[in-house]
Design an enzyme around this catalytic site. Structure first.
Site, short mmCIF file in Angstrom:
data_model
loop_
_atom_site.label_atom_id
_atom_site.label_comp_id
_atom_site.label_asym_id
_atom_site.label_seq_id
_atom_site.Cartn_x
_atom_site.Cartn_y
_atom_site.Cartn_z
N SER A 124 0.81 -1.21 0.00
CA SER A 124 0.00 0.00 0.00
C SER A 124 0.85 1.26 0.00
O SER A 124 0.40 2.31 -0.49
CB SER A 124 -0.94 0.01 1.19
OG SER A 124 -0.25 -0.25 2.38
N HIS A 145 -2.09 -2.85 -6.66
CA HIS A 145 -2.61 -2.42 -5.36
C HIS A 145 -4.14 -2.51 -5.37
O HIS A 145 -4.82 -1.64 -5.91
CB HIS A 145 -2.13 -0.99 -5.08
CG HIS A 145 -2.56 -0.45 -3.77
ND1 HIS A 145 -2.73 0.90 -3.54
CD2 HIS A 145 -2.86 -1.05 -2.60
CE1 HIS A 145 -3.12 1.09 -2.30
NE2 HIS A 145 -3.21 -0.07 -1.71
N GLU A 157 -4.91 -0.13 -8.38
CA GLU A 157 -3.88 0.85 -8.73
C GLU A 157 -2.64 0.09 -9.24
O GLU A 157 -2.14 -0.80 -8.56
CB GLU A 157 -3.54 1.62 -7.44
CG GLU A 157 -2.59 2.75 -7.60
CD GLU A 157 -2.62 3.65 -6.35
OE1 GLU A 157 -2.50 3.13 -5.21
OE2 GLU A 157 -2.78 4.87 -6.50
N ASN A 195 -3.18 6.19 -1.34
CA ASN A 195 -2.84 6.36 0.08
C ASN A 195 -2.15 7.69 0.38
O ASN A 195 -2.20 8.17 1.50
CB ASN A 195 -2.02 5.17 0.58
CG ASN A 195 -2.92 3.97 0.81
OD1 ASN A 195 -4.08 4.14 1.14
ND2 ASN A 195 -2.40 2.78 0.62
N1 3HC Z 1 -17.60 -9.53 0.08
C1 3HC Z 1 -18.76 -9.56 -0.57
N2 3HC Z 1 -19.71 -8.62 -0.44
C2 3HC Z 1 -19.47 -7.62 0.41
C3 3HC Z 1 -18.26 -7.52 1.14
C4 3HC Z 1 -17.30 -8.53 0.95
N3 3HC Z 1 -16.11 -8.53 1.57
N4 3HC Z 1 -18.32 -6.38 1.90
C5 3HC Z 1 -19.50 -5.81 1.65
N5 3HC Z 1 -20.18 -6.56 0.76
C6 3HC Z 1 -21.48 -6.29 0.20
C7 3HC Z 1 -22.59 -6.43 1.21
O1 3HC Z 1 -23.09 -7.77 1.23
C8 3HC Z 1 -23.64 -5.44 0.70
O2 3HC Z 1 -24.47 -5.98 -0.26
P1 3HC Z 1 -25.96 -5.39 -0.44
O3 3HC Z 1 -25.79 -3.91 -0.73
O4 3HC Z 1 -26.51 -6.14 -1.58
O5 3HC Z 1 -26.61 -5.65 0.86
C9 3HC Z 1 -22.81 -4.41 0.03
O6 3HC Z 1 -21.50 -4.94 -0.22
C10 3HC Z 1 -22.72 -3.23 0.91
O7 3HC Z 1 -22.22 -3.66 2.17
P2 3HC Z 1 -22.78 -3.20 3.58
O8 3HC Z 1 -24.27 -3.07 3.53
O9 3HC Z 1 -22.16 -4.07 4.62
O10 3HC Z 1 -22.18 -1.81 3.88
P3 3HC Z 1 -21.93 -0.63 2.92
O11 3HC Z 1 -23.09 -0.34 2.06
O12 3HC Z 1 -21.36 0.44 3.77
O13 3HC Z 1 -20.77 -1.13 1.96
C11 3HC Z 1 -18.47 -1.07 1.64
C12 3HC Z 1 -19.61 -1.60 2.48
C13 3HC Z 1 -18.52 -1.71 0.26
C14 3HC Z 1 -17.21 -1.45 2.34
C15 3HC Z 1 -18.66 0.49 1.48
O14 3HC Z 1 -18.92 1.07 2.70
C16 3HC Z 1 -17.45 1.14 0.89
O15 3HC Z 1 -17.22 1.14 -0.31
N6 3HC Z 1 -16.61 1.74 1.78
C17 3HC Z 1 -15.39 2.38 1.37
C18 3HC Z 1 -14.32 1.35 1.26
C19 3HC Z 1 -13.01 1.93 0.79
O16 3HC Z 1 -12.83 3.12 0.64
N7 3HC Z 1 -12.06 1.04 0.57
C20 3HC Z 1 -10.73 1.43 0.18
C21 3HC Z 1 -9.90 1.61 1.39
S1 3HC Z 1 -8.26 2.09 0.99
C22 3HC Z 1 -7.49 0.67 0.62
O17 3HC Z 1 -8.02 -0.42 0.65
C23 3HC Z 1 -6.05 0.81 0.28
C24 3HC Z 1 -5.18 0.18 1.32
O18 3HC Z 1 -3.85 0.18 0.85
C25 3HC Z 1 -5.23 0.86 2.69
#
Ligand code: 3HC
Length: 287
Positions: A124, A145, A157, A195
């Site tokens: 990351s 990434h 990425e 990041n």
């Molecule tokens: N596998 C399968 N499905 C998943 C899942 C997983 N791991 N996580 C969530 N889902 C599904 C849920 O089942 C749900 O389906 P539905 O809408 O049909 O009910 C849907 O995705 C939405 O999930 P939730 O209802 O639990 O919650 P949210 O609507 O808040 O969605 C989220 C969850 C997809 C994580 C959303 O909140 C999101 O996009 N958050 C931002 C995540 C983000 O920014 N990630 C990047 C972080 S930075 C990074 O990773 C880089 C690293 O280097 C640090």
């Protein structure tokens, strides 16, 4: 010359944690045979639990049909022996964010897999160029990434190191597209695009909370409603893992200076073992 997408059928994933298991899952769902390696069987078992849970959620919301999910699961083999990745056509490394460990893994992979196999790293914030320097073939090392949670995030990425060859860059874009992900490209500079910009945002949210600007709920709500992001900074930090945020911020601060210094409260939470969702407590509590 490195292998192109046409000659990739077996993918090796090093690391079965949140990111490694997610990468294994999306590769298997796209039809690749996957060998997922971690250092202990318990980590592999946890990785398979994460995959099962995620596949179930995708099936439950009709994003995947049951037989495709079953077939994907059957395509993934777990191993504790890195040598089992010898026959793979592409490697994606997703081990802990530690330069020495990554360099050891890459040095070993370099002698293990065929010389035309691209070696991707999911780091990351660490330097692709420095990871590649542990190999005798830095031209085939590229940043791949993925974003967390891998099965639902649309983007990957692609990070280009000082010596990364165009063949490896092309394969990274093409492989991600095959997994149904869109890509963007970043030069090997600290934090790349995501990041570099995300970490100060998370830290500023934590500082705003620590300095009493608003409750944590209102900081998250304000950023969700005010800027249309799916998660505010405190809930996203919990989601990513506070230890991951701290480590990334420290790496960025080392390279880019004080503006990336981690928030005091972030370090205090990590010291207390409150790592976010994965430990059941971060800024919020989780079941
Ligand atoms: N596998 C399968 N499905 C998943 C899942 C997983 N791991 N996580 C969530 N889902 C599904 C849920 O089942 C749900 O389906 P539905 O809408 O049909 O009910 C849907 O995705 C939405 O999930 P939730 O209802 O639990 O919650 P949210 O609507 O808040 O969605 C989220 C969850 C997809 C994580 C959303 O909140 C999101 O996009 N958050 C931002 C995540 C983000 O920014 N990630 C990047 C972080 S930075 C990074 O990773 C880089 C690293 O280097 C640090």
């Amino acid at each position: 010359m490195v292998r192109t997408l046409d000659s990739v059928s077996r993918v090796g994933v090093v690391g079965a944690g949140t990111m490694g298991s997610g990468i294994a899952q999306v590769a298997a769902t796209a039809g690749y045979d996957v060998v997922m390696r971690d250092v202990e069987q318990a980590y592999i078992d946890d990785g398979f639990d994460t995959i099962d849970d995620s596949l179930d959620r995708l099936v439950a919301r009709d994003a995947l049909n049951e037989s495709d999910a079953e077939r994907a699961r059957e395509r993934i083999v777990g191993t504790t022996d890195l040598a089992d990745l010898a026959g793979c056509d592409l490697i994606v490394e997703a081990v802990v964010e530690n330069m020495d460990i990554k360099q050891d893994v890459f040095a070993e992979l370099d002698t293990l897999v065929d010389a035309d196999v691209v070696l991707g790293t999911n780091t990351s914030t660490l330097s692709i160029t420095r990871i590649a320097a542990a190999t005798g073939t830095p031209g085939r090392v590229v940043g791949l990434h993925f974003m967390n949670p891998v099965p639902v995030m649309d983007g990957v990425e692609v990070v280009v190191g000082e010596q990364t060859g165009t063949g490896a860059v092309d394969l990274a874009h093409n492989f991600a597209a095959e997994l149904d992900k869109e890509t963007w490209e970043a030069d090997d500079k600290p934090g790349f695009v995501t990041n570099r910009i995300l970490m100060p945002w998370l830290n500023e949210g934590i500082r705003a909370f620590d300095e009493g600007v608003a409750t944590k709920e209102d900081i998250d709500r304000g950023m969700r409603l005010g800027t249309n992001v799916p998660m505010g900074p405190l809930e996203l930090a919990d989601h990513v893992g506070l230890d991951v945020v701290l480590h990334a911020s420290e790496t960025l601060a080392e390279e880019l200076g004080d503006r990336y210094r981690p928030a005091y409260l972030l370090r205090r939470k990590v010291d207390a073992g409150h790592l976010g969702k994965k430990s059941g407590q971060g800024f919020y509590e989780y079941d």
